[in-house]
Design an enzyme around this catalytic site. Structure first.
Site, PDB file in Angstrom:
ATOM      1  N   ASP A  36      83.344  28.479  48.599  1.00  0.00           N
ATOM      2  CA  ASP A  36      83.179  29.286  47.385  1.00  0.00           C
ATOM      3  C   ASP A  36      82.736  30.696  47.747  1.00  0.00           C
ATOM      4  O   ASP A  36      81.674  30.894  48.327  1.00  0.00           O
ATOM      5  CB  ASP A  36      82.118  28.641  46.475  1.00  0.00           C
ATOM      6  CG  ASP A  36      81.821  29.520  45.267  1.00  0.00           C
ATOM      7  OD1 ASP A  36      82.745  29.727  44.455  1.00  0.00           O
ATOM      8  OD2 ASP A  36      80.692  30.032  45.152  1.00  0.00           O
ATOM      9  N   TYR A  41      80.054  39.116  46.528  1.00  0.00           N
ATOM     10  CA  TYR A  41      79.191  38.738  47.652  1.00  0.00           C
ATOM     11  C   TYR A  41      79.371  39.715  48.820  1.00  0.00           C
ATOM     12  O   TYR A  41      80.335  39.636  49.594  1.00  0.00           O
ATOM     13  CB  TYR A  41      79.479  37.299  48.115  1.00  0.00           C
ATOM     14  CG  TYR A  41      79.282  36.248  47.029  1.00  0.00           C
ATOM     15  CD1 TYR A  41      78.529  36.497  45.887  1.00  0.00           C
ATOM     16  CD2 TYR A  41      79.858  34.983  47.159  1.00  0.00           C
ATOM     17  CE1 TYR A  41      78.353  35.538  44.898  1.00  0.00           C
ATOM     18  CE2 TYR A  41      79.686  34.009  46.173  1.00  0.00           C
ATOM     19  CZ  TYR A  41      78.938  34.302  45.050  1.00  0.00           C
ATOM     20  OH  TYR A  41      78.771  33.345  44.073  1.00  0.00           O
ATOM     21  N   LYS A  67      86.365  34.522  42.653  1.00  0.00           N
ATOM     22  CA  LYS A  67      86.013  34.866  41.267  1.00  0.00           C
ATOM     23  C   LYS A  67      86.601  36.216  40.882  1.00  0.00           C
ATOM     24  O   LYS A  67      86.983  37.007  41.755  1.00  0.00           O
ATOM     25  CB  LYS A  67      84.487  34.858  41.116  1.00  0.00           C
ATOM     26  CG  LYS A  67      83.881  33.591  41.746  1.00  0.00           C
ATOM     27  CD  LYS A  67      82.501  33.267  41.335  1.00  0.00           C
ATOM     28  CE  LYS A  67      82.022  32.024  42.060  1.00  0.00           C
ATOM     29  NZ  LYS A  67      81.556  32.274  43.442  1.00  0.00           N
ATOM     30  N   GLY A 217      73.416  26.726  43.421  1.00  0.00           N
ATOM     31  CA  GLY A 217      71.991  26.877  43.164  1.00  0.00           C
ATOM     32  C   GLY A 217      71.297  25.549  42.955  1.00  0.00           C
ATOM     33  O   GLY A 217      70.332  25.453  42.197  1.00  0.00           O
ATOM     34  N   ASN A 220      67.773  25.365  43.197  1.00  0.00           N
ATOM     35  CA  ASN A 220      67.156  26.405  42.352  1.00  0.00           C
ATOM     36  C   ASN A 220      66.785  27.639  43.182  1.00  0.00           C
ATOM     37  O   ASN A 220      65.722  28.232  42.998  1.00  0.00           O
ATOM     38  CB  ASN A 220      65.956  25.861  41.582  1.00  0.00           C
ATOM     39  CG  ASN A 220      66.382  25.022  40.384  1.00  0.00           C
ATOM     40  OD1 ASN A 220      66.182  23.809  40.372  1.00  0.00           O
ATOM     41  ND2 ASN A 220      67.005  25.632  39.392  1.00  0.00           N
ATOM     42  N   SER A 221      67.634  27.959  44.132  1.00  0.00           N
ATOM     43  CA  SER A 221      67.553  29.113  45.053  1.00  0.00           C
ATOM     44  C   SER A 221      66.543  28.927  46.187  1.00  0.00           C
ATOM     45  O   SER A 221      66.350  29.845  46.984  1.00  0.00           O
ATOM     46  CB  SER A 221      67.339  30.440  44.328  1.00  0.00           C
ATOM     47  OG  SER A 221      65.996  30.649  43.994  1.00  0.00           O
TER      48      SER A 221
HETATM   49  N1  NAP Z   1      77.520  32.791  39.203  1.00  0.00           N
HETATM   50  C1  NAP Z   1      77.978  32.027  40.190  1.00  0.00           C
HETATM   51  O1  NAP Z   1      79.157  31.706  40.254  1.00  0.00           O
HETATM   52  C2  NAP Z   1      77.027  31.575  41.278  1.00  0.00           C
HETATM   53  C3  NAP Z   1      75.650  31.847  41.175  1.00  0.00           C
HETATM   54  C4  NAP Z   1      74.824  31.388  42.184  1.00  0.00           C
HETATM   55  C5  NAP Z   1      75.342  30.694  43.250  1.00  0.00           C
HETATM   56  N2  NAP Z   1      76.686  30.473  43.351  1.00  0.00           N
HETATM   57  C6  NAP Z   1      77.271  29.742  44.521  1.00  0.00           C
HETATM   58  O2  NAP Z   1      76.393  28.709  44.925  1.00  0.00           O
HETATM   59  C7  NAP Z   1      75.987  28.914  46.291  1.00  0.00           C
HETATM   60  C8  NAP Z   1      74.581  28.417  46.499  1.00  0.00           C
HETATM   61  O3  NAP Z   1      73.718  29.048  45.610  1.00  0.00           O
HETATM   62  P1  NAP Z   1      72.310  29.643  46.050  1.00  0.00           P
HETATM   63  O4  NAP Z   1      72.363  30.073  47.471  1.00  0.00           O
HETATM   64  O5  NAP Z   1      72.007  30.628  45.020  1.00  0.00           O
HETATM   65  O6  NAP Z   1      71.307  28.486  45.797  1.00  0.00           O
HETATM   66  P2  NAP Z   1      70.615  27.216  46.461  1.00  0.00           P
HETATM   67  O7  NAP Z   1      71.585  26.336  47.161  1.00  0.00           O
HETATM   68  O8  NAP Z   1      69.807  26.675  45.345  1.00  0.00           O
HETATM   69  O9  NAP Z   1      69.596  27.866  47.478  1.00  0.00           O
HETATM   70  C9  NAP Z   1      69.970  28.346  48.716  1.00  0.00           C
HETATM   71  C10 NAP Z   1      68.719  28.692  49.478  1.00  0.00           C
HETATM   72  O10 NAP Z   1      67.972  27.509  49.697  1.00  0.00           O
HETATM   73  C11 NAP Z   1      67.379  27.576  50.964  1.00  0.00           C
HETATM   74  N3  NAP Z   1      67.865  26.466  51.794  1.00  0.00           N
HETATM   75  C12 NAP Z   1      69.116  25.938  51.817  1.00  0.00           C
HETATM   76  N4  NAP Z   1      69.171  24.941  52.730  1.00  0.00           N
HETATM   77  C13 NAP Z   1      67.928  24.862  53.275  1.00  0.00           C
HETATM   78  C14 NAP Z   1      67.362  24.070  54.283  1.00  0.00           C
HETATM   79  N5  NAP Z   1      68.068  23.114  54.915  1.00  0.00           N
HETATM   80  N6  NAP Z   1      66.057  24.264  54.605  1.00  0.00           N
HETATM   81  C15 NAP Z   1      65.309  25.203  53.963  1.00  0.00           C
HETATM   82  N7  NAP Z   1      65.805  26.013  53.017  1.00  0.00           N
HETATM   83  C16 NAP Z   1      67.105  25.842  52.684  1.00  0.00           C
HETATM   84  C17 NAP Z   1      67.768  28.902  51.600  1.00  0.00           C
HETATM   85  O11 NAP Z   1      66.731  29.819  51.302  1.00  0.00           O
HETATM   86  P3  NAP Z   1      66.335  31.008  52.324  1.00  0.00           P
HETATM   87  O12 NAP Z   1      67.452  31.963  52.246  1.00  0.00           O
HETATM   88  O13 NAP Z   1      65.067  31.538  51.724  1.00  0.00           O
HETATM   89  O14 NAP Z   1      66.185  30.381  53.673  1.00  0.00           O
HETATM   90  C18 NAP Z   1      69.035  29.235  50.855  1.00  0.00           C
HETATM   91  O15 NAP Z   1      69.301  30.620  50.786  1.00  0.00           O
HETATM   92  C19 NAP Z   1      76.211  30.400  46.543  1.00  0.00           C
HETATM   93  O16 NAP Z   1      76.393  30.687  47.912  1.00  0.00           O
HETATM   94  C20 NAP Z   1      77.462  30.638  45.740  1.00  0.00           C
HETATM   95  O17 NAP Z   1      78.585  30.208  46.484  1.00  0.00           O
HETATM   96  C21 NAP Z   1      77.525  30.901  42.372  1.00  0.00           C
END
Ligand code: NAP
Length: 321
Positions: A36, A41, A67, A217, A220-221
């Site tokens: 994705d 990005y 997107k 997410g 939750n980030s």
């Molecule tokens: N509007 C949209 O379409 C939209 C919005 C948001 C996200 N997305 C998609 O969803 C994906 C994921 O979302 P997200 O990155 O916002 O949220 P997430 O998966 O809730 O959080 C990712 C964060 O969690 C932490 N993490 C992940 N794996 C870990 C591990 N094994 N150990 C410790 N910490 C860990 C990291 O934080 P640290 O960086 O602090 O290490 C990472 O940056 C994005 O890359 C994107 O492709 C789409």
């Protein structure tokens, strides 16, 4: 699990070309076949990196999601505000949910990716989270009048397989699905171990309409990966106290049943029949490998029952078998 390519767009801190390639290679070697990305990005950097890493793979072996809704226009680096991205590509971003703008953005994404095709296109960020209350109404209408028609044409002409919406709010997804014939959604942060309001209206409508929901997410980030430790992130900012308290309570149940919090967070999301994949955002190859291990860690059924009994999980939330 899908590979969320926001981190390799250099969100919050830069990731080198070598690290980015290593993460993509680790994902591929682990069997991940769904990626994705978005023009947003890294102002095009993520699409460029994803495309380069997948360029010589057999095209039918993977699913590529991007997107529309922002066009990228060349500009002097020194004049671009990249926040929250670091060292993105030298393009400024312009919101454009019009029919023509979306067609042009789709062409631009194809060029940046350099792949045979894009499989899934989501209309990006038509939510209050991005635009605020008033502007959201304007952008949502523009997207339903313009972007949606453009994506419908791309789908009916066979240029893409599926169309949808990628946002941070379930209500917007629900409104979009009421408006049009969308195949699926990327819902970020709003269907997780911590919050399940999407079960009120949106997910039942998806079941009725056979629409898929990719959950981004899902930590939750951050806080559902790290636990409620100081500095834990929720919605891309330091977690407020009520969220810290709820995560601590969930962690107590995790400790009782010897379950890791992130394993529960990952496995919970994909237990919903509409959710085929958890879109994981990782910053290192180690995080990616850890997440794959967590996705496969055993979790006893009693753990989910205990969360429900203690009002930490909605009674109507599907849980892993
Ligand atoms: N509007 C949209 O379409 C939209 C919005 C948001 C996200 N997305 C998609 O969803 C994906 C994921 O979302 P997200 O990155 O916002 O949220 P997430 O998966 O809730 O959080 C990712 C964060 O969690 C932490 N993490 C992940 N794996 C870990 C591990 N094994 N150990 C410790 N910490 C860990 C990291 O934080 P640290 O960086 O602090 O290490 C990472 O940056 C994005 O890359 C994107 O492709 C789409």
């Amino acid at each position: 699990m899908s590979f969320g390519a926001a981190p390799i767009g250099n969100i919050f801190r830069p990731i080198s070309e070598d690290e980015s390639r290593a993460m993509m290679a680790t994902a591929w070697d682990a069997g991940i076949r769904s990626f994705d990305t978005a023009p947003m990005y890294g102002h095009g950097l993520s699409e460029a990196r994803v495309g380069e890493s997948l360029r010589w793979k057999e095209r039918d072996d993977f699913l590529l999601i991007t997107k529309v809704g922002r066009r990228l226009r060349p500009k002097k680096r020194s004049e671009i505000d990249f926040t929250p991205w670091v060292d993105g590509l030298p393009f400024e971003m312009i919101f454009d949910y019009s029919y023509d703008g979306v067609m042009r953005a789709f062409e631009d994404s194809n060029q940046r990716l350099g792949l045979e095709r894009i499989d899934v296109v989501f209309i990006h960020d038509i939510d209050v989270f991005t635009h605020g209350e008033e502007q959201q109404k304007i952008h949502f209408k523009a997207a339903m009048d313009g972007a949606y028609r453009a994506l419908e044409d791309l789908r009916s002409n066979g240029h893409v397989t599926a169309i949808g919406v990628g946002v941070n709010e379930a209500a917007v997804c629900h409104a979009a699905l009421q408006h049009g014939d969308f195949d699926g959604f990327l819902l970020a942060g709003r269907y997780t171990l911590l919050e399940q309001d999407a079960l009120d209206n949106f997910l039942p409508l998806c079941e009725e309409r056979n629409a898929f929901v990719l959950v981004g997410g899902g930590f939750n980030s951050g806080i559902l990966a790290t636990g409620a430790k100081p500095g834990a992130k929720y919605n891309y900012a330091p977690a407020p106290q009520d969220i810290m308290d709820k995560v601590s309570q969930i962690e107590q149940v995790c400790t009782e049943f010897a379950v890791s919090l992130p394993a529960a967070a990952l496995q919970f999301v994909v237990a919903h029949p509409c959710v085929p994949s958890f879109v994981a955002g990782v910053r290192t190859t180690e995080q990616l490998q850890q997440n794959i291990a967590w996705m496969n860690a055993p979790i006893p059924a009693e753990f989910w029952q205990a969360l429900k009994q203690r009002d930490l999980l909605r009674e109507d939330a599907p849980t892993p078998a």
